[in-house]
Design an enzyme around this catalytic site. Structure first.
Site, short mmCIF file in Angstrom:
data_model
loop_
_atom_site.label_atom_id
_atom_site.label_comp_id
_atom_site.label_asym_id
_atom_site.label_seq_id
_atom_site.Cartn_x
_atom_site.Cartn_y
_atom_site.Cartn_z
N SER A 135 0.87 -1.17 0.00
CA SER A 135 0.00 0.00 0.00
C SER A 135 0.91 1.22 0.00
O SER A 135 1.70 1.40 0.92
CB SER A 135 -0.85 -0.06 1.28
OG SER A 135 -1.56 1.12 1.48
N LYS A 161 -0.97 -1.06 -4.51
CA LYS A 161 -2.15 -0.25 -4.21
C LYS A 161 -1.71 1.19 -3.99
O LYS A 161 -0.77 1.45 -3.24
CB LYS A 161 -2.83 -0.84 -2.96
CG LYS A 161 -3.71 0.08 -2.18
CD LYS A 161 -4.47 -0.73 -1.14
CE LYS A 161 -4.59 0.04 0.17
NZ LYS A 161 -5.23 -0.79 1.22
N LYS A 163 -2.68 4.95 -2.72
CA LYS A 163 -3.62 5.79 -1.97
C LYS A 163 -3.96 6.98 -2.86
O LYS A 163 -3.07 7.57 -3.48
CB LYS A 163 -2.99 6.28 -0.67
CG LYS A 163 -2.73 5.16 0.33
CD LYS A 163 -4.03 4.66 0.91
CE LYS A 163 -3.77 3.69 2.06
NZ LYS A 163 -5.01 3.15 2.61
N ASP A 188 -6.93 3.07 -3.28
CA ASP A 188 -7.67 3.14 -2.02
C ASP A 188 -7.92 4.62 -1.71
O ASP A 188 -6.98 5.39 -1.54
CB ASP A 188 -6.86 2.49 -0.89
CG ASP A 188 -7.63 2.40 0.43
OD1 ASP A 188 -8.79 2.88 0.49
OD2 ASP A 188 -7.08 1.84 1.40
N GLU A 213 -10.83 0.77 -3.65
CA GLU A 213 -11.19 0.51 -2.27
C GLU A 213 -11.83 1.73 -1.62
O GLU A 213 -11.33 2.85 -1.75
CB GLU A 213 -9.90 0.12 -1.52
CG GLU A 213 -10.09 -0.45 -0.15
CD GLU A 213 -8.74 -0.87 0.46
OE1 GLU A 213 -7.79 -1.12 -0.30
OE2 GLU A 213 -8.66 -0.94 1.69
N ASP A 238 -13.54 -1.70 2.69
CA ASP A 238 -12.59 -1.94 3.77
C ASP A 238 -13.26 -1.50 5.06
O ASP A 238 -13.13 -2.16 6.09
CB ASP A 238 -11.32 -1.12 3.51
CG ASP A 238 -10.41 -1.00 4.72
OD1 ASP A 238 -10.73 -1.59 5.76
OD2 ASP A 238 -9.38 -0.31 4.62
N LYS A 256 -10.03 -6.77 7.85
CA LYS A 256 -9.01 -6.34 8.80
C LYS A 256 -9.39 -6.91 10.16
O LYS A 256 -10.51 -6.68 10.65
CB LYS A 256 -8.96 -4.81 8.87
CG LYS A 256 -8.20 -4.20 7.70
CD LYS A 256 -8.02 -2.72 7.85
CE LYS A 256 -7.25 -2.17 6.66
NZ LYS A 256 -7.52 -0.74 6.45
N GLY A 284 -3.93 -3.90 6.02
CA GLY A 284 -2.98 -3.59 7.09
C GLY A 284 -3.33 -2.29 7.78
O GLY A 284 -4.09 -1.48 7.24
O1 OSB Z 1 -7.08 1.87 4.34
O2 OSB Z 1 -5.75 0.22 4.32
C1 OSB Z 1 -6.09 1.33 4.75
C2 OSB Z 1 -3.33 2.48 7.12
C3 OSB Z 1 -4.07 3.19 8.05
C4 OSB Z 1 -5.43 3.32 7.89
C5 OSB Z 1 -6.05 2.73 6.79
C6 OSB Z 1 -5.32 2.00 5.87
C7 OSB Z 1 -3.93 1.90 6.03
C8 OSB Z 1 -3.05 1.21 5.09
C9 OSB Z 1 -1.84 0.57 5.67
O3 OSB Z 1 -3.25 1.17 3.90
C10 OSB Z 1 -1.27 -0.53 4.85
C11 OSB Z 1 -0.27 -1.36 5.62
O4 OSB Z 1 -0.37 -1.54 6.85
O5 OSB Z 1 0.66 -1.86 4.97
MG MG Z 2 -8.27 0.75 2.97
#
Ligand code: OSB
Ligand code: MG
Length: 368
Positions: A135, A161, A163, A188, A213, A238, A256, A284
């Protein structure tokens, strides 16, 4: 299995570099660890709440409060025959899934150790190794993002992925897709758009994304069903779950552990998704090694058919709190550990050094 002791700690860990999402930027993590002693055996869990209530309503501090004032006092001294009975014992506490998950998962680790089996086996996992993606946080410009993607692909990761947020979306995705026409790519949005943005979001359909996402509000399953009906790209939720499948709000689910309150519930969701033919993957929350190890165990369940966000410790931490750190193979996989419990040694010395507060419930608290 008698719960003899519960220790709650807060540790501080600094991410190697700031991680930016549409929620904001984080670098200094405040993580809660839970250690339970069950029949003389220690198990570890991690609370995956963020420092702020941006992802969901929980924070490091709300979890401290709920575990300290409600969960730990009510569980100490109790006995169960299996960890899967724990959610029932916590059912009088509404919400606070991440707080519950930290405690429940610690108990799963202890149960696996008591039975002498790896946690993934106890959960019913069927895969020996899990497929990994990464991510990537929001970057200044498309060029630096393309460079990051290239590095991650070189390490072997199977899915990238990105953001996104309004203004940091189309051009960034276009640049990555142009450079890498064939990779498995997803985005995402962490709830950054509204249904009015549908025509704008539909422009991303042309990039052949594996999924988009959580584009809309964290708990708005209805709006997602309206958007999914208009988009070719599979929406993945998510931040909310099962009703979403029924309402056709998405075609993919990110599970999660913290959000769903622990392994017991995660396993039920995995089964339901499998029955509906909905692929799942493991998200994650910038976890330390303990949370990461739990994610790996969960990801071996048969429904986890897409690469998750579980990646190597060294992508986030210069020094992890487990030994060995989580490592990724050249094929972009993580092998599930074969030793009992989490399968990684917890580095107590390291944890001691970074602990900022601690609370313990033991025999003297136990009325039972
Ligand atoms: O949306 O997946 C998410 C981190 C904090 C809050 C939301 C998200 C995330 C990540 C972290 O994308 C990904 C990781 O831990 O590798
Ligand atoms: Mg997410």
């Amino acid at each position: 299995m008698k719960i003899e002791s519960i220790t709650l700690r807060e540790i501080r860990m600094k991410l190697k570099s700031p991680f930016e999402t549409s929620f904001g930027t984080v670098q200094d993590r405040r993580i809660l660890l839970v250690e339970v002693v069950v029949d003389g055996t220690s198990g570890w869990g991690e609370v995956t709440a963020g420092e702020t209530p941006a992802y969901n309503a929980e924070t490091t501090d709300t979890a401290w409060h709920v575990i300290s004032d409600f969960i730990a006092p009510s569980l100490i001294g109790q006995s169960v025959s299996e960890t899967s009975e724990l959610p029932r014992l916590m059912a009088q506490i509404r919400g606070h899934e991440m707080a519950k998950s930290g405690v429940e998962n610690a108990m799963w680790d202890a149960e696996a150790q008591l039975k002498g089996v790896p946690l993934h086996r106890l959960l019913g996992g069927t895969m020996e190794e899990i497929a990994c993606g990464v991510s990537l946080g929001i970057r200044e410009n498309p060029e630096s993002l393309v460079k990051r993607v290239e590095e991650e692909l070189r390490s072997g990761y199977q899915r990238i992925k990105l953001k996104i947020k309004p203004g940091k979306d189309y051009e960034f995705v276009a640049a990555v897709r142009k450079e890498f026409p064939n990779i498995r790519l997803s985005v995402d949005a962490n709830s950054a758009y509204s249904l009015d943005d549908a025509p704008y979001l539909k422009r991303l359909d042309q990039f052949g994304l594996l999924m988009m996402e959580q584009p809309l509000n964290w708990d708005d399953i209805h709006a997602h069903s309206k958007l999914q009906a208009q988009m070719q790209t599979a929406i993945c939720l998510d931040e909310c779950t099962l009703t979403a499948i029924e309402l056709k709000s998405c075609r993919i689910i990110n599970i999660k552990l913290g959000r769903v309150s622990g392994h017991t519930e995660a396993r039920l969701i995995e089964q339901a998704c499998r029955a509906h033919g909905v692929p799942v993957w493991c998200g994650g929350m910038l976890e330390s090694g303990i949370g990461r190890a739990h994610n790996i165990a969960m990801s071996t369940l048969p429904g986890f058919s897409l690469p998750g966000d579980v990646s190597a410790s060294q992508r986030y931490w210069s020094e992890d709190i487990i030994e060995p750190p989580v490592e990724v193979t050249e094929k972009g996989t993580i092998r599930a550990a074969e030793t009992p419990g989490l399968g990684y040694a917890v580095r107590r010395d390291r944890i001691e050094k970074i602990t900022t507060r601690r609370s313990n419930w033991g025999a003297r608290h136990a009325a039972r």
